[in-house]
Write a protein that holds these residues in place. Structure first.
Motif, PDB file in Angstrom:
ATOM      1  N   SER A  66       1.932   9.447  -2.179  1.00 44.33           N
ATOM      2  CA  SER A  66       1.636   9.352  -0.765  1.00 44.33           C
ATOM      3  C   SER A  66       1.555  10.765  -0.195  1.00 44.33           C
ATOM      4  O   SER A  66       2.520  11.524  -0.267  1.00 44.33           O
ATOM      5  CB  SER A  66       2.758   8.554  -0.079  1.00 44.33           C
ATOM      6  OG  SER A  66       2.576   8.567   1.307  1.00 44.33           O
TER       7      SER A  66
ATOM      8  N   THR B 176      -2.103   5.687  -2.184  1.00 38.25           N
ATOM      9  CA  THR B 176      -1.604   4.702  -1.213  1.00 38.25           C
ATOM     10  C   THR B 176      -2.626   4.559  -0.078  1.00 38.25           C
ATOM     11  O   THR B 176      -3.562   5.359   0.021  1.00 38.25           O
ATOM     12  CB  THR B 176      -0.261   5.144  -0.624  1.00 38.25           C
ATOM     13  OG1 THR B 176      -0.423   6.411   0.017  1.00 38.25           O
ATOM     14  CG2 THR B 176       0.802   5.259  -1.707  1.00 38.25           C
TER      15      THR B 176
ATOM     16  N   MET C  71      -0.333  -2.359   0.315  1.00 39.95           N
ATOM     17  CA  MET C  71       0.862  -1.556   0.038  1.00 39.95           C
ATOM     18  C   MET C  71       2.019  -2.421  -0.450  1.00 39.95           C
ATOM     19  O   MET C  71       2.809  -1.996  -1.294  1.00 39.95           O
ATOM     20  CB  MET C  71       1.264  -0.756   1.274  1.00 39.95           C
ATOM     21  CG  MET C  71       0.395   0.473   1.513  1.00 39.95           C
ATOM     22  SD  MET C  71       0.342   1.584   0.071  1.00 39.95           S
ATOM     23  CE  MET C  71       2.039   2.171   0.035  1.00 39.95           C
ATOM     24  N   ASN C  72       2.141  -3.648   0.065  1.00 38.70           N
ATOM     25  CA  ASN C  72       3.161  -4.583  -0.415  1.00 38.70           C
ATOM     26  C   ASN C  72       3.016  -4.797  -1.923  1.00 38.70           C
ATOM     27  O   ASN C  72       3.985  -4.721  -2.680  1.00 38.70           O
ATOM     28  CB  ASN C  72       3.012  -5.893   0.379  1.00 38.70           C
ATOM     29  CG  ASN C  72       3.857  -7.029  -0.175  1.00 38.70           C
ATOM     30  OD1 ASN C  72       3.379  -7.782  -1.030  1.00 38.70           O
ATOM     31  ND2 ASN C  72       5.084  -7.146   0.273  1.00 38.70           N
TER      32      ASN C  72
ATOM     33  N   LYS D 274       3.617  -1.334  -3.944  1.00 41.54           N
ATOM     34  CA  LYS D 274       5.040  -0.943  -4.040  1.00 41.54           C
ATOM     35  C   LYS D 274       5.761  -1.789  -5.075  1.00 41.54           C
ATOM     36  O   LYS D 274       6.590  -1.289  -5.827  1.00 41.54           O
ATOM     37  CB  LYS D 274       5.723  -1.093  -2.678  1.00 41.54           C
ATOM     38  CG  LYS D 274       5.376   0.014  -1.703  1.00 41.54           C
ATOM     39  CD  LYS D 274       6.071  -0.243  -0.371  1.00 41.54           C
ATOM     40  CE  LYS D 274       5.650   0.760   0.686  1.00 41.54           C
ATOM     41  NZ  LYS D 274       6.087   0.323   2.035  1.00 41.54           N
ATOM     42  N   LYS D 275       5.442  -3.079  -5.125  1.00 39.58           N
ATOM     43  CA  LYS D 275       6.083  -3.940  -6.129  1.00 39.58           C
ATOM     44  C   LYS D 275       5.602  -3.570  -7.528  1.00 39.58           C
ATOM     45  O   LYS D 275       6.397  -3.526  -8.471  1.00 39.58           O
ATOM     46  CB  LYS D 275       5.805  -5.406  -5.839  1.00 39.58           C
ATOM     47  CG  LYS D 275       6.569  -5.909  -4.624  1.00 39.58           C
ATOM     48  CD  LYS D 275       6.289  -7.362  -4.379  1.00 39.58           C
ATOM     49  CE  LYS D 275       6.609  -7.750  -2.950  1.00 39.58           C
ATOM     50  NZ  LYS D 275       7.994  -7.473  -2.587  1.00 39.58           N
TER      51      LYS D 275
ATOM     52  N   GLY E 246       8.924   0.339  -6.679  1.00 38.88           N
ATOM     53  CA  GLY E 246       9.519   1.208  -5.661  1.00 38.88           C
ATOM     54  C   GLY E 246       9.358   2.708  -5.917  1.00 38.88           C
ATOM     55  O   GLY E 246       9.807   3.513  -5.114  1.00 38.88           O
TER      56      GLY E 246
ATOM     57  N   ILE F  83       7.786   5.915  -5.447  1.00 40.65           N
ATOM     58  CA  ILE F  83       6.795   6.585  -4.609  1.00 40.65           C
ATOM     59  C   ILE F  83       7.129   8.067  -4.520  1.00 40.65           C
ATOM     60  O   ILE F  83       8.282   8.433  -4.313  1.00 40.65           O
ATOM     61  CB  ILE F  83       6.785   6.039  -3.156  1.00 40.65           C
ATOM     62  CG1 ILE F  83       6.636   4.526  -3.144  1.00 40.65           C
ATOM     63  CG2 ILE F  83       5.647   6.692  -2.366  1.00 40.65           C
ATOM     64  CD1 ILE F  83       6.410   3.956  -1.761  1.00 40.65           C
TER      65      ILE F  83
END
Ligand code: AMP
Ligand code: MG
Length: 350
Positions: A245, A325, A336-337, A340-341, A345, A347
């Motif tokens: 990110s 991202t 993004m949901n 991230k999964k 997590g 990042i």
């Protein structure tokens, strides 16, 4: 078991295939089918033994409930004991479409299908093949995504076959899915509607129809999950994924640093990026190690190609992955949901 793929180009010419799919489903078997979100793995949603085969084929934890798919509004009443006024508004505005409403379940819906919950998720897919198949079966069709539990959802028949070959008799091939991320799940049983999983029907779209929405609930690890992916690993590629990110102007440099570091550590990195970032990485990363999920800011394209990109390096020589991202607004919340999964997590903020 032999797995057959039936390509359906025109539903008018496919009545024999729908009749066969309906027969398999009524007989307690599984059929994978396209929807506008991702491919589903269907079984008779009122038959506990048939649904047990879904859990077995996917390796899915038994407390993770299934969504029942219906062909029309009348069929919602075969799954739900009551359609709340809130749910009626959601269905009127967005069904058929990429939205699932959570409602009190009917007694006929087996507890094993709802993970022991007294509620049921109901969805009317906006896909002619899906609805024709459900109509042919004549019962609500329980269907999670047609992938091995924990893996990226399939958005093509080939991706379904990669996970389900030899486990199910029939895959209906309707081409690539339009949206590429699973439905928005809206709990319509409380005083205020709550989004349990973001999708292509965004919070903004729901708020226009429902007014104020509840904030997302916090999961208690000890309870049955209220929504998909809130508890279990989801969408993960084989090689570990890290999200990067960064502000737009720092993005390609951040990827260059990550790629150089990985190479220095003896790793073989691959990247999942926008078209623009891919162009800026061309000098450093060979094309076979780049998956492009869309033009920068083109959220519909990025959503549609997300899972194909997450599967792109499976079975290849990549052993670390980095992904770009997107801004968490509108459809970006759903993207993004899932990212991230998929990254568990991990990042890296630059
Ligand atoms: P998938 O995970 O791809 O199979 O999508 C289906 C998801 O819908 C499941 O993971 C469930 O958690 C969610 N779901 C189904 N029924 C319910 C329910 N009654 N309450 C909350 N979430 C549900
Ligand atoms: Mg799934």
């Amino acid at each position: 078991m032999q797995t057959r793929i039936e390509k359906i180009s025109n539903i008018k010419d496919a009545s024999a295939i729908f009749a066969e799919a309906g027969e398999i489903l009524r007989g307690g078997g599984l059929v994978a089918f396209p929807t506008e979100t991702v491919y589903g793995l269907g079984a008779n949603g009122l038959d506990a033994a048939a649904c047990a085969k879904i859990y077995a084929a996917k390796g899915r934890p038994s407390d993770n409930p299934l969504i029942l798919h219906v062909a029309d509004r009348a069929m919602v009443d075969m799954a739900a004991a009551e359609v709340t006024p809130m749910a009626e508004r959601v269905l009127a505005a967005f069904a058929p479409g990429p939205v699932t409403v959570i409602l009190p379940k009917r007694g006929e819906v087996p507890a094993s299908v709802t993970g022991g919950l007294s509620t049921v998720g109901v969805r009317m897919p906006d896909n002619d093949i899906a609805r024709a198949m459900i109509r042919a079966a004549g019962v609500p069709i329980a269907a999670p995504s047609a992938n091995t539990s924990g893996r990226p959802s399939p958005t093509t028949a080939a991706a379904v076959r990669a996970d389900m070959d030899g486990k199910i008799p029939l895959i209906l091939d309707g081409g690539a899915c339009k949206f590429g991320v699973e439905s928005t799940i809206v709990d319509c049983t409380g005083a205020r509607a709550a989004i349990l999983r973001p999708g292509a029907v965004t919070r903004e779209m729901l708020a226009e129809v429902l007014g104020e929405l509840a904030p997302p609930p916090v999961v208690d690890e000890k309870e049955a999950p209220r929504a998909p992916g809130m508890k279990y690993t989801h969408y993960a590629p084989i090689a570990p994924l890290t999200l990067i990110s960064a502000l737009h102007e720092n993005l390609s440099e951040a990827f260059c640093v990550a790629v150089r570091e990985a190479k220095a550590a003896g790793k073989r990195p691959s990247v999942i990026v926008s078209k623009e970032t891919a162009e800026r990485l061309a000098h450093l990363v060979p094309p076979e190690h780049i998956a492009v999920f869309g033009g920068a800011g083109d959220l519909p394209a990025m959503a549609a190609h997300l899972y194909e990109c997450l599967r792109a390096f499976d079975g290849k020589d990549a052993d670390v992955l980095f992904a770009e991202t997107v801004e968490e607004t509108g459809l970006g919340v759903a993207i993004m949901n899932r990212l991230k999964k998929a990254a568990g997590g991990r990042i890296r903020y630059v």
